[in-house]
Design an enzyme around this catalytic site. Structure first.
Site, PDB file in Angstrom:
ATOM      1  N   LYS A 158       0.836  -1.213   0.000  1.00  0.00           N
ATOM      2  CA  LYS A 158       0.000   0.000   0.000  1.00  0.00           C
ATOM      3  C   LYS A 158       0.859   1.245   0.000  1.00  0.00           C
ATOM      4  O   LYS A 158       1.826   1.327   0.760  1.00  0.00           O
ATOM      5  CB  LYS A 158      -0.864   0.047   1.270  1.00  0.00           C
ATOM      6  CG  LYS A 158      -1.944  -0.973   1.342  1.00  0.00           C
ATOM      7  CD  LYS A 158      -2.721  -0.790   2.644  1.00  0.00           C
ATOM      8  CE  LYS A 158      -3.895  -1.751   2.697  1.00  0.00           C
ATOM      9  NZ  LYS A 158      -4.659  -1.606   3.934  1.00  0.00           N
ATOM     10  N   GLY A 164      -8.774   4.404  -1.002  1.00  0.00           N
ATOM     11  CA  GLY A 164      -9.893   3.940  -1.806  1.00  0.00           C
ATOM     12  C   GLY A 164      -9.464   2.994  -2.925  1.00  0.00           C
ATOM     13  O   GLY A 164     -10.018   2.997  -4.015  1.00  0.00           O
ATOM     14  N   ARG A 292     -20.800   2.550  20.438  1.00  0.00           N
ATOM     15  CA  ARG A 292     -22.195   3.024  20.387  1.00  0.00           C
ATOM     16  C   ARG A 292     -23.094   1.854  20.015  1.00  0.00           C
ATOM     17  O   ARG A 292     -22.609   0.754  19.756  1.00  0.00           O
ATOM     18  CB  ARG A 292     -22.313   4.094  19.307  1.00  0.00           C
ATOM     19  CG  ARG A 292     -21.763   3.544  17.981  1.00  0.00           C
ATOM     20  CD  ARG A 292     -22.075   4.410  16.796  1.00  0.00           C
ATOM     21  NE  ARG A 292     -21.285   4.039  15.638  1.00  0.00           N
ATOM     22  CZ  ARG A 292     -21.553   3.066  14.803  1.00  0.00           C
ATOM     23  NH1 ARG A 292     -22.609   2.287  15.000  1.00  0.00           N
ATOM     24  NH2 ARG A 292     -20.783   2.801  13.774  1.00  0.00           N
TER      25      ARG A 292
END
Lengths: 452, 70
Positions: A158, A164, A292
């Site tokens: 990478k 993306g 959450r």
């Protein structure tokens, strides 16, 4: 227990939270934007106050205004739902300073888990495996080859400045890796002005599987099994199921125990989700923790018989968990699909006015809705308008129920992704449980893109 | 002169060209934001941008004229 909760959210999740509060005898305060003034959650709350204009900065992200309304209405708790301010440590801190209970973990934990690098370091120290890789730039092709030898091929090279999918290349042997390193570094320098390269083991046929945990302030922590959320489009989940059709009992227990222990180590309180990437050999690697309530929490509720919003409120009120790990049941199989206001072919948004809405009814069918048969779906927020949840004694029963329910689901006036959902559910690969993260590209769109 | 129109309701996220600029067929002119997604709006023909009718941050409806092209 908390007496009055302000719900700092909108749509289906605001409705969902109101339902539990009403059942528990807790008063609710809705806050809304101008675009949502006619939304069902505004009507169903005990009190409702305008935040501001339709844009999120003026409304659902306007934390000062939200706190001002909480003070005025004397709410003793704030439920942030998901998205918006739900993982905003600064907001949780402000609530604490005001003496209002933020229904979630402490600001420190929210902040730690919100950082990409720090959260990985903390979770590795807490015992969770990470995808083998390095967190500093590679020196040269020799170092890349040496590391790849240790990780095992294939590997993913990478470019630090890419993103993306740009500047990423899968390499299946040393020759490929050396060639890719030279070429990609040169290109990264040219395009991004930064030639830093990283290396990671490539997880083939990955699945996205997450563990739901609950922790009280006394450090009691339980796991509520897993949710398999591999079927995604644009990195957003489309269909989730519990339990995963892929895990065996042994891996399920190992992942659950590891997740619960890690949550306890970092001092987690309230409901949380630890996301893992799972490879074909059932090795699991920590991805991130969501501090959450998740969109897909209903499937966990369906198989455990628990109300997660109730548990969140009880923990936030200072209560201890009323059950231990051995009391958590795993009953049947549940699947959730997200109904998006979008074109099923192009996957572009489709805001507009709903002219008719007919929901399938019957045994094992549950709806979580943010709209009515006359709602205007505005372009200001997420395209998810509803969730359809089915439960069966077995996975195949749940799948048949889902197929029947989708066939009867009618939304008129706007386009929805229901045809895409029908294609997914009817596909042989889905029925056999072959659900990897490239499912939609591979089986529905039939394009060959490298998944990451 | 041709008009480049919005194909959905949303906000103008980015204006990618300026008046006087030469554009090709299929080139993205403006990016709209709708439902948290970026929607590129491309020119359907080659030409020179004569006017940009919107600013970044403006709200537009389906069918609104975003720019004109000669």
């Amino acid at each position: 227990m908390l007496k009055k909760i302000l719900i700092a959210n909108r749509g289906e999740i605001a409705e969902r939270i109101i339902k539990t509060c009403t059942r528990l005898g807790i008063k609710t305060v809705a806050v809304y934007s101008e675009a949502d003034k006619d939304a069902p959650f505004v009507e169903h709350a005990d009190e409702a106050y305008l935040l501001g204009g339709p844009r999120v900065q003026e409304s659902y992200l306007n934390s000062n205004r939200i706190l001002e309304i909480a003070r005025q209405t004397k709410a003793d708790g704030i439920h942030p739902g998901y998205g918006f301010i739900s993982e905003n440590a600064e907001f949780a801190q402000k609530c604490e300073q005001e003496g209002i209970v933020f229904i979630g973990p402490t600001p420190d934990v929210i902040s730690l888990m919100g950082k990409k690098v720090e959260s990985r370091i903390a979770m590795e120290a807490a015992g969770l495996p990470l995808v083998p890789g390095i967190s500093r730039p590679l020196k040269d092709a020799d170092e890349a080859a040496e590391l790849a030898g240790n990780f095992g091929y294939p590997v993913m090279l990478k470019a630090s400045a890419g993103g993306g999918g740009i500047g990423m290349q899968a390499c299946s042997n040393e020759a490929e890796l050396r060639k890719a390193f030279e070429g990609n570094q040169k290109r990264a320098l040219m395009f991004f002005g930064n030639g830093d390269m990283f290396l990671e083991k490539l997880i083939e046929k990955p699945r996205h599987i997450e563990i739901q945990i609950l922790s009280d302030a006394d450090g009691n922590t339980v796991y509520l099994w897993e949710r398999e959320c591999s079927i995604q489009r644009r990195h957003q989940k489309v269909l989730e199921e519990a339990p995963s059709p892929f895990l065996d009992a042994e891996t399920r227990e190992a992942m659950g125990k590891a997740a619960a222990a890690a949550a306890k180590t970092i001092g987690y309180t309230n409901a949380g989700t630890i996301e893992f990437l799972v490879d074909e050999d059932k090795n699991y690697y920590f991805l991130e923790m969501n501090t959450r309530l998740q969109v897909e929490h209903p499937i966990t509720e369906e198989i455990t018989g628990l109300d997660l919003v109730e548990e969140q409120i009880r923990i936030a009120s200072g209560e201890s968990l009323r059950f231990e790990q051995k009391d958590i049941i795993l009953d049947g199989h549940a699947i959730e699909v997200r109904i998006y206001a979008e074109d099923p072919k192009t996957m572009y948004p489709s805001p507009g006015k709903i002219t008719d809405l007919k929901l399938p009814q019957g045994a094992g069918i549950r709806h979580e809705l943010g709209v009515t048969s006359t709602s205007n779906v505005t372009p200001f927020y997420d395209p998810m308008i509803a969730k359809l949840i089915v439960k069966g004694c077995t996975r195949s029963e749940a799948v048949s129920r889902l197929k029947e329910a989708l066939a009867q689901y009618r939304v008129e006036g706007i386009k929805t992704n229901i045809p895409l959902l029908v294609d997914i559910v009817s596909h042989e690969a889905f029925q056999s449980g072959d659900t990897t993260t490239d499912f939609i590209q591979k089986n529905i769109l039939k394009t060959n893109t490298v998944s990451s | 002169m041709a008009e480049i129109k919005s194909n959905m309701a949303g906000s103008v996220w980015k204006v990618l060209v300026a008046p006087g600029e030469k554009v090709t067929e299929g080139q993205d002119i403006i990016i709209l934001e709708s439902m948290k997604m970026e929607i590129p709006i491309a020119s359907e023909q080659e030409g020179i941008i004569s006017e940009i009718k919107v600013n970044e941050g403006d709200f537009v409806n389906d069918g609104d004229v975003l720019a004109t092209i000669d």
